[in-house]
Design an enzyme around this catalytic site. Structure first.
Site, PDB file in Angstrom:
ATOM      1  N   TYR A   3     -22.934   3.257 -29.181  1.00 27.50           N
ATOM      2  CA  TYR A   3     -22.340   3.519 -30.500  1.00 27.50           C
ATOM      3  C   TYR A   3     -20.845   3.136 -30.509  1.00 27.50           C
ATOM      4  O   TYR A   3     -20.372   2.453 -31.421  1.00 27.50           O
ATOM      5  CB  TYR A   3     -22.527   4.999 -30.830  1.00 27.50           C
ATOM      6  CG  TYR A   3     -22.079   5.425 -32.203  1.00 27.50           C
ATOM      7  CD1 TYR A   3     -22.834   5.104 -33.331  1.00 27.50           C
ATOM      8  CD2 TYR A   3     -20.913   6.165 -32.376  1.00 27.50           C
ATOM      9  CE1 TYR A   3     -22.431   5.520 -34.596  1.00 27.50           C
ATOM     10  CE2 TYR A   3     -20.501   6.584 -33.630  1.00 27.50           C
ATOM     11  CZ  TYR A   3     -21.270   6.256 -34.739  1.00 27.50           C
ATOM     12  OH  TYR A   3     -20.863   6.674 -35.997  1.00 27.50           O
ATOM     13  N   LYS A  30     -18.960   0.316 -32.762  1.00 31.52           N
ATOM     14  CA  LYS A  30     -17.912   0.689 -33.724  1.00 31.52           C
ATOM     15  C   LYS A  30     -16.572   0.034 -33.379  1.00 31.52           C
ATOM     16  O   LYS A  30     -15.791  -0.311 -34.270  1.00 31.52           O
ATOM     17  CB  LYS A  30     -17.784   2.213 -33.800  1.00 31.52           C
ATOM     18  CG  LYS A  30     -19.026   2.902 -34.372  1.00 31.52           C
ATOM     19  CD  LYS A  30     -19.339   2.425 -35.772  1.00 31.52           C
ATOM     20  CE  LYS A  30     -20.476   3.158 -36.441  1.00 31.52           C
ATOM     21  NZ  LYS A  30     -20.765   2.663 -37.791  1.00 31.52           N
TER      22      LYS A  30
HETATM   23  P1  NAP Z   1     -26.869   9.158 -42.217  1.00 32.06           P
HETATM   24  O1  NAP Z   1     -26.686  10.391 -43.003  1.00 32.06           O
HETATM   25  O2  NAP Z   1     -27.761   9.148 -41.032  1.00 32.06           O
HETATM   26  O3  NAP Z   1     -27.295   7.964 -43.235  1.00 32.06           O
HETATM   27  C1  NAP Z   1     -27.493   6.678 -42.735  1.00 32.06           C
HETATM   28  C2  NAP Z   1     -27.750   5.723 -43.878  1.00 32.06           C
HETATM   29  O4  NAP Z   1     -27.890   4.398 -43.306  1.00 32.06           O
HETATM   30  C3  NAP Z   1     -29.042   6.026 -44.609  1.00 32.06           C
HETATM   31  O5  NAP Z   1     -28.876   5.722 -45.961  1.00 32.06           O
HETATM   32  C4  NAP Z   1     -30.046   5.069 -43.956  1.00 32.06           C
HETATM   33  O6  NAP Z   1     -31.092   4.661 -44.807  1.00 32.06           O
HETATM   34  C5  NAP Z   1     -29.152   3.874 -43.699  1.00 32.06           C
HETATM   35  N1  NAP Z   1     -29.682   3.012 -42.645  1.00 32.06           N
HETATM   36  C6  NAP Z   1     -29.904   3.293 -41.341  1.00 32.06           C
HETATM   37  N2  NAP Z   1     -30.404   2.227 -40.698  1.00 32.06           N
HETATM   38  C7  NAP Z   1     -30.478   1.229 -41.622  1.00 32.06           C
HETATM   39  C8  NAP Z   1     -30.911  -0.124 -41.584  1.00 32.06           C
HETATM   40  N3  NAP Z   1     -31.361  -0.691 -40.462  1.00 32.06           N
HETATM   41  N4  NAP Z   1     -30.850  -0.834 -42.733  1.00 32.06           N
HETATM   42  C9  NAP Z   1     -30.411  -0.296 -43.886  1.00 32.06           C
HETATM   43  N5  NAP Z   1     -29.993   0.965 -43.980  1.00 32.06           N
HETATM   44  C10 NAP Z   1     -30.028   1.729 -42.866  1.00 32.06           C
HETATM   45  O7  NAP Z   1     -25.450   8.633 -41.650  1.00 32.06           O
HETATM   46  P2  NAP Z   1     -23.951   8.941 -42.152  1.00 32.06           P
HETATM   47  O8  NAP Z   1     -23.449  10.092 -41.386  1.00 32.06           O
HETATM   48  O9  NAP Z   1     -23.886   8.950 -43.623  1.00 32.06           O
HETATM   49  O10 NAP Z   1     -23.220   7.642 -41.569  1.00 32.06           O
HETATM   50  C11 NAP Z   1     -22.869   6.527 -42.375  1.00 32.06           C
HETATM   51  C12 NAP Z   1     -21.951   5.622 -41.563  1.00 32.06           C
HETATM   52  O11 NAP Z   1     -20.789   6.362 -41.178  1.00 32.06           O
HETATM   53  C13 NAP Z   1     -22.583   5.116 -40.263  1.00 32.06           C
HETATM   54  O12 NAP Z   1     -22.184   3.786 -40.028  1.00 32.06           O
HETATM   55  C14 NAP Z   1     -21.997   6.035 -39.220  1.00 32.06           C
HETATM   56  O13 NAP Z   1     -21.959   5.439 -37.944  1.00 32.06           O
HETATM   57  C15 NAP Z   1     -20.617   6.276 -39.785  1.00 32.06           C
HETATM   58  N6  NAP Z   1     -19.978   7.492 -39.272  1.00 32.06           N
HETATM   59  C16 NAP Z   1     -20.526   8.732 -39.508  1.00 32.06           C
HETATM   60  C17 NAP Z   1     -19.889   9.857 -38.990  1.00 32.06           C
HETATM   61  C18 NAP Z   1     -20.413  11.245 -39.211  1.00 32.06           C
HETATM   62  O14 NAP Z   1     -19.823  12.186 -38.636  1.00 32.06           O
HETATM   63  N7  NAP Z   1     -21.461  11.468 -39.989  1.00 32.06           N
HETATM   64  C19 NAP Z   1     -18.705   9.725 -38.270  1.00 32.06           C
HETATM   65  C20 NAP Z   1     -18.195   8.454 -38.057  1.00 32.06           C
HETATM   66  C21 NAP Z   1     -18.835   7.341 -38.577  1.00 32.06           C
HETATM   67  P3  NAP Z   1     -32.523   5.473 -44.848  1.00 32.06           P
HETATM   68  O15 NAP Z   1     -32.194   6.803 -45.472  1.00 32.06           O
HETATM   69  O16 NAP Z   1     -33.371   4.636 -45.719  1.00 32.06           O
HETATM   70  O17 NAP Z   1     -32.962   5.604 -43.432  1.00 32.06           O
END
Ligand code: NAP
Length: 248
Positions: free
Chosen positions: A156, A160
């Site tokens: 990861y 990133k």
């Molecule tokens: P999440 O709640 O798990 O949601 C992930 C989203 O990405 C969902 O809409 C999912 O679609 C979509 N997705 C996953 N794989 C995909 C693919 N192969 N093609 C198209 N869509 C895909 O994650 P989140 O926490 O909102 O994270 C969003 C971004 O922020 C990510 O890049 C993550 O690394 C980053 N981030 C998150 C955090 C945190 O603390 N949450 C911190 C730092 C960075 P489906 O629902 O259809 O599966």
């Protein structure tokens, strides 16, 4: 004041979490929104309906971010429907955490293709139209883990950190065409992605967050509104951490 009136945005992975909040905030600021999802078809349909109630054009597309061919098809379809793309947010991402001794090749590959190759896939398809329009804003959603590293997340963190190098390079390549490229690096945000962490790990995180709370998807989405809007017209090649001061 609506900051994105008349702009059109494409957001990947918007059926849940941070991407969903970005879509909602963009629509509330007057942007037309195309977004993608992978498995959550019902949530995507509900979001499409909700966004349209803001009086903007909104469409969800099932498209696997890790596939080059699907990105090509997606951008073709989006341009047919929306004609123009002013803003692109590469947000889709996954985790497959494991210590290096136990990490499989599959866990490495899934994370690198979904989180990093996806950014290449989409950018490659949208830069031509942005160059033609002599403008655009690309926002890549990385993580503070890409800046600091994290035990159990070599895959990861590498994906990133890779996004950051990619974005800075693209900002240098496309600046003369008035295309801005920036990174948002969230800290600990409450979504499905972090819901599975055990309470001990969460308690440890919060102790280290100067603002004393986890972030919400809207905290990240509001920074994306700024980067998508003309308020950030002279901001490019930058990484903005949205982490409550965790990483300074
Ligand atoms: P999440 O709640 O798990 O949601 C992930 C989203 O990405 C969902 O809409 C999912 O679609 C979509 N997705 C996953 N794989 C995909 C693919 N192969 N093609 C198209 N869509 C895909 O994650 P989140 O926490 O909102 O994270 C969003 C971004 O922020 C990510 O890049 C993550 O690394 C980053 N981030 C998150 C955090 C945190 O603390 N949450 C911190 C730092 C960075 P489906 O629902 O259809 O599966």
């Amino acid at each position: 004041m609506k900051l994105l009136e008349g702009k059109t945005a494409l957001i990947t992975g918007a059926s849940r979490g941070i991407g969903q909040a970005i879509a909602q905030q963009f629509a509330a600021h007057g942007a037309h929104v195309a977004f993608t999802y992978l498995a959550s078809a019902e949530k995507a349909a509900a979001l499409e309906k909700e966004l349209r109630q803001q009086g903007v054009k909104a469409m969800g597309f099932r498209s696997d971010a890790s596939s080059y061919a699907e990105a090509e098809k997606l951008v073709d379809e989006v341009l047919k429907e929306f004609q123009i793309l002013d803003v692109v947010v590469n947000n889709a991402g996954i985790t497959r955490d494991n210590l290096i001794l136990r990490m499989s090749e599959q866990q490495w590959d899934e994370v690198l293709t979904t989180n990093l190759k996806s950014v290449f896939n989409i950018c490659k398809q949208v830069v031509r139209t942005m160059m033609k329009n002599r403008g655009g804003s690309i926002i890549n959603v990385s993580s503070v883990v890409g800046l600091t590293g994290n035990a159990g997340q070599t895959n990861y963190a590498a994906s990133k950190a890779g996004m950051i190098g990619f974005t800075k390079s693209l900002a240098k390549e496309l600046g003369s065409r008035n295309i801005r490229c920036n990174v948002v690096a969230p800290g600990f945000i409450e979504t499905d992605m972090t819901a599975g962490l055990n309470e001990e790990v969460k308690a440890q995180y919060i102790k280290n967050i100067p603002l004393g709370r986890y972030g919400s998807p809207d905290d990240v989405a509001r920074v994306c509104v700024f980067l998508a809007s003309d308020l950030s017209a002279y901001v490019s090649g930058q990484v903005i951490s949205v982490c409550g001061g965790l990483h300074t």
